[in-house]
Structure formats: C-alpha cells, structure tokens
Write a protein that holds these residues in place. Structure first.
Motif, PDB file in Angstrom:
ATOM      1  N   PRO A   1       0.808  -1.222   0.000  1.00  0.00           N
ATOM      2  CA  PRO A   1       0.000   0.000   0.000  1.00  0.00           C
ATOM      3  C   PRO A   1       0.844   1.276   0.000  1.00  0.00           C
ATOM      4  N   THR A   2       2.008   1.229  -0.624  1.00  0.00           N
ATOM      5  CA  THR A   2       2.931   2.359  -0.592  1.00  0.00           C
ATOM      6  C   THR A   2       2.261   3.662  -1.007  1.00  0.00           C
ATOM      7  N   TYR A   3       1.463   3.635  -2.053  1.00  0.00           N
ATOM      8  CA  TYR A   3       0.863   4.871  -2.553  1.00  0.00           C
ATOM      9  C   TYR A   3      -0.574   5.071  -2.070  1.00  0.00           C
ATOM     10  N   THR A   4      -1.236   3.993  -1.664  1.00  0.00           N
ATOM     11  CA  THR A   4      -2.602   4.123  -1.160  1.00  0.00           C
ATOM     12  C   THR A   4      -2.629   4.292   0.354  1.00  0.00           C
ATOM     13  N   ILE A   5      -1.548   4.048   1.006  1.00  0.00           N
ATOM     14  CA  ILE A   5      -1.338   4.132   2.454  1.00  0.00           C
ATOM     15  C   ILE A   5      -2.004   2.980   3.205  1.00  0.00           C
ATOM     16  N   ILE A   6      -3.298   2.710   2.946  1.00  0.00           N
ATOM     17  CA  ILE A   6      -4.000   1.646   3.663  1.00  0.00           C
ATOM     18  C   ILE A   6      -4.782   0.795   2.669  1.00  0.00           C
ATOM     19  N   ARG A   7      -4.650  -0.517   2.811  1.00  0.00           N
ATOM     20  CA  ARG A   7      -5.476  -1.462   2.059  1.00  0.00           C
ATOM     21  C   ARG A   7      -6.197  -2.341   3.083  1.00  0.00           C
ATOM     22  N   GLU A   8      -7.470  -2.531   2.876  1.00  0.00           N
ATOM     23  CA  GLU A   8      -8.270  -3.384   3.754  1.00  0.00           C
ATOM     24  C   GLU A   8      -8.630  -4.666   3.031  1.00  0.00           C
ATOM     25  N   TYR A   9      -8.498  -5.780   3.738  1.00  0.00           N
ATOM     26  CA  TYR A   9      -8.873  -7.090   3.220  1.00  0.00           C
ATOM     27  C   TYR A   9      -9.834  -7.697   4.239  1.00  0.00           C
ATOM     28  N   ASN A  10     -11.054  -7.971   3.807  1.00  0.00           N
ATOM     29  CA  ASN A  10     -12.094  -8.408   4.744  1.00  0.00           C
ATOM     30  C   ASN A  10     -12.584  -9.831   4.496  1.00  0.00           C
ATOM     31  N   GLN A  11     -11.871 -10.619   3.710  1.00  0.00           N
ATOM     32  CA  GLN A  11     -12.358 -11.939   3.341  1.00  0.00           C
ATOM     33  C   GLN A  11     -11.901 -13.061   4.274  1.00  0.00           C
ATOM     34  N   GLY A  12     -11.095 -12.783   5.245  1.00  0.00           N
ATOM     35  CA  GLY A  12     -10.540 -13.844   6.090  1.00  0.00           C
ATOM     36  C   GLY A  12     -11.216 -13.957   7.439  1.00  0.00           C
ATOM     37  N   ARG A  13     -10.577 -14.709   8.304  1.00  0.00           N
ATOM     38  CA  ARG A  13     -11.060 -14.918   9.671  1.00  0.00           C
ATOM     39  C   ARG A  13     -11.201 -13.603  10.416  1.00  0.00           C
ATOM     40  N   LEU A  14     -10.278 -12.687  10.167  1.00  0.00           N
ATOM     41  CA  LEU A  14     -10.304 -11.324  10.704  1.00  0.00           C
ATOM     42  C   LEU A  14     -10.003 -10.378   9.551  1.00  0.00           C
ATOM     43  N   PRO A  15     -10.483  -9.142   9.618  1.00  0.00           N
ATOM     44  CA  PRO A  15     -10.040  -8.164   8.624  1.00  0.00           C
ATOM     45  C   PRO A  15      -8.543  -7.889   8.790  1.00  0.00           C
TER      46      PRO A  15
ATOM     47  N   SER B   1       5.506  13.814   6.930  1.00  0.00           N
ATOM     48  CA  SER B   1       4.676  14.999   6.736  1.00  0.00           C
ATOM     49  C   SER B   1       3.926  15.370   8.006  1.00  0.00           C
ATOM     50  N   GLY B   2       3.795  14.413   8.912  1.00  0.00           N
ATOM     51  CA  GLY B   2       3.062  14.673  10.145  1.00  0.00           C
ATOM     52  C   GLY B   2       1.561  14.699   9.941  1.00  0.00           C
ATOM     53  N   ALA B   3       1.112  14.222   8.790  1.00  0.00           N
ATOM     54  CA  ALA B   3      -0.321  14.218   8.502  1.00  0.00           C
ATOM     55  C   ALA B   3      -1.059  13.333   9.493  1.00  0.00           C
ATOM     56  N   ASP B   4      -2.244  13.787   9.900  1.00  0.00           N
ATOM     57  CA  ASP B   4      -3.082  12.972  10.771  1.00  0.00           C
ATOM     58  C   ASP B   4      -3.780  11.953   9.884  1.00  0.00           C
ATOM     59  N   LEU B   5      -3.415  10.702  10.021  1.00  0.00           N
ATOM     60  CA  LEU B   5      -3.923   9.659   9.148  1.00  0.00           C
ATOM     61  C   LEU B   5      -5.189   9.008   9.679  1.00  0.00           C
ATOM     62  N   GLY B   6      -5.572   9.324  10.918  1.00  0.00           N
ATOM     63  CA  GLY B   6      -6.762   8.716  11.501  1.00  0.00           C
ATOM     64  C   GLY B   6      -6.631   7.221  11.667  1.00  0.00           C
ATOM     65  N   LEU B   7      -5.472   6.771  12.086  1.00  0.00           N
ATOM     66  CA  LEU B   7      -5.221   5.333  12.178  1.00  0.00           C
ATOM     67  C   LEU B   7      -5.831   4.697  13.420  1.00  0.00           C
ATOM     68  N   ASP B   8      -6.229   5.496  14.385  1.00  0.00           N
ATOM     69  CA  ASP B   8      -6.780   4.949  15.630  1.00  0.00           C
ATOM     70  C   ASP B   8      -7.953   4.011  15.380  1.00  0.00           C
ATOM     71  N   GLU B   9      -8.802   4.339  14.414  1.00  0.00           N
ATOM     72  CA  GLU B   9      -9.964   3.484  14.149  1.00  0.00           C
ATOM     73  C   GLU B   9      -9.530   2.097  13.674  1.00  0.00           C
ATOM     74  N   TYR B  10      -8.393   2.024  13.013  1.00  0.00           N
ATOM     75  CA  TYR B  10      -7.862   0.723  12.609  1.00  0.00           C
ATOM     76  C   TYR B  10      -7.202   0.025  13.796  1.00  0.00           C
ATOM     77  N   PHE B  11      -6.384   0.765  14.543  1.00  0.00           N
ATOM     78  CA  PHE B  11      -5.681   0.181  15.680  1.00  0.00           C
ATOM     79  C   PHE B  11      -6.638  -0.367  16.724  1.00  0.00           C
ATOM     80  N   GLU B  12      -7.793   0.232  16.842  1.00  0.00           N
ATOM     81  CA  GLU B  12      -8.782  -0.190  17.838  1.00  0.00           C
ATOM     82  C   GLU B  12      -9.908  -0.991  17.205  1.00  0.00           C
ATOM     83  N   GLY B  13      -9.731  -1.391  15.951  1.00  0.00           N
ATOM     84  CA  GLY B  13     -10.784  -2.055  15.200  1.00  0.00           C
ATOM     85  C   GLY B  13     -10.900  -3.539  15.474  1.00  0.00           C
TER      86      GLY B  13
END
Length: 157
Positions: A57-71, A83-95
């Motif tokens: 996901p170098t250029y897309t930053i995040i790829r989601e795969y939902n077909q397995g036992r867990l996303p 860049s220090g951009a806020d990526l909003g990753l908390d929703e993934y980390f706590e997902g």
C-alpha cells in the motif's frame, strides 16, 4: 531472535502470525528496504485465510482485506510519516481486525500503546535468510508475541 531460512520458512512464520492474531492486534514491521515486510504481510494474510492478492500500500497508504477470519488492515506509512499528517489510524488500531503497519516505527507517538514490533534484518551472507526480532509493547502486544512464539515453537519441535 528468530532465523528464517528462505521464502518458504518466512511464509510459514508469517502464517503463524495470521493464525494466532486476534481482533485489535497491532503489528509494526520495521526493516530496511527489501527486508521482507510485504512478503511477511502476504504470509500473514494467508494465515488469516485471505486468498486475495496482497499488494504493497505504498501509494494508497491503507489497504483493507475483509475476506478472512479477521479483517487485515495493511498500512505503509513510509511516504507520509514525515509529513506529520493525521492519518486517523486509531480506528484501525482499535478495530476488529489485525493492523499491520510497514515502517510503523516512523509513526512514533501516533503508535498505539499496545503493539508488537517485528524488526526484520537481512543476512550479510545469504540473500534468502532473514532475522526477526520481536519487541512487545503493552499487555496486548506481549500476549500476541507469546501466542506467536508458542505456536512457532510447536511447529519447530
């Protein structure tokens, strides 16, 4: 430290990670270019039962795969961390899935409290050999490491 001799053993180790991962586990992959971060993620996906092609996901930053036992939330923050951009990753980390973050060490204070870091190093003498160091942070990271090491030990007895 774990020594992985070749692609087959690397995929086997990664499969163990996918098999023992639980919802909310966070994995940070650290290592030089070409150390095997994306290869490891492909094996993790297989361990989760995901048969979709895993792309960096170098250029897309995040790829989601939902077909397995867990996303699987596969992230590569190499190009955006500085860049220090806020990526909003908390929703993934706590997902409800497993977050795998390539170059996650660049996130510094944006990392979750609980995670497991895998530091991948290439061998100086064998192009196929990798060394993996596991560093756990927080209880969930420690539990994740323990599950991996227990299952890996059973497979290599």
């Amino acid at each position: 430290m774990i020594e992985l001799n070749g692609l087959e053993q690397t995929e086997k180790f990664a499969g163990v990670i996918g098999k023992v991962a639980m919802a909310g586990d966070n994995l940070v992959l650290t290592g030089d270019l070409g150390a095997g971060k994306t290869t490891l993620t492909k094996g993790i996906a297989q361990g989760l039962g995901i048969d979709q092609m895993i792309k960096s996901p170098t250029y897309t930053i995040i790829r989601e795969y939902n077909q397995g036992r867990l996303p699987l939330y596969h992230m590569d923050i190499y190009r955006v961390a500085a860049s220090g951009a806020d990526l909003g990753l908390d929703e993934y980390f706590e997902g409800e899935g497993l977050s795998v973050v390539e170059w996650g060490n660049l996130l510094e204070e944006a990392l979750p409290e609980d995670y497991l870091e895998l530091v991948l190093e290439k061998s100086d003498t064998d192009l196929e050999k990798r060394y993996v160091k596991l560093h756990a942070y927080g209880k969930q990271g420690s539990d994740f490491k323990e599950r991996i090491m227990e299952q890996w030990g059973k497979m290599n007895d």
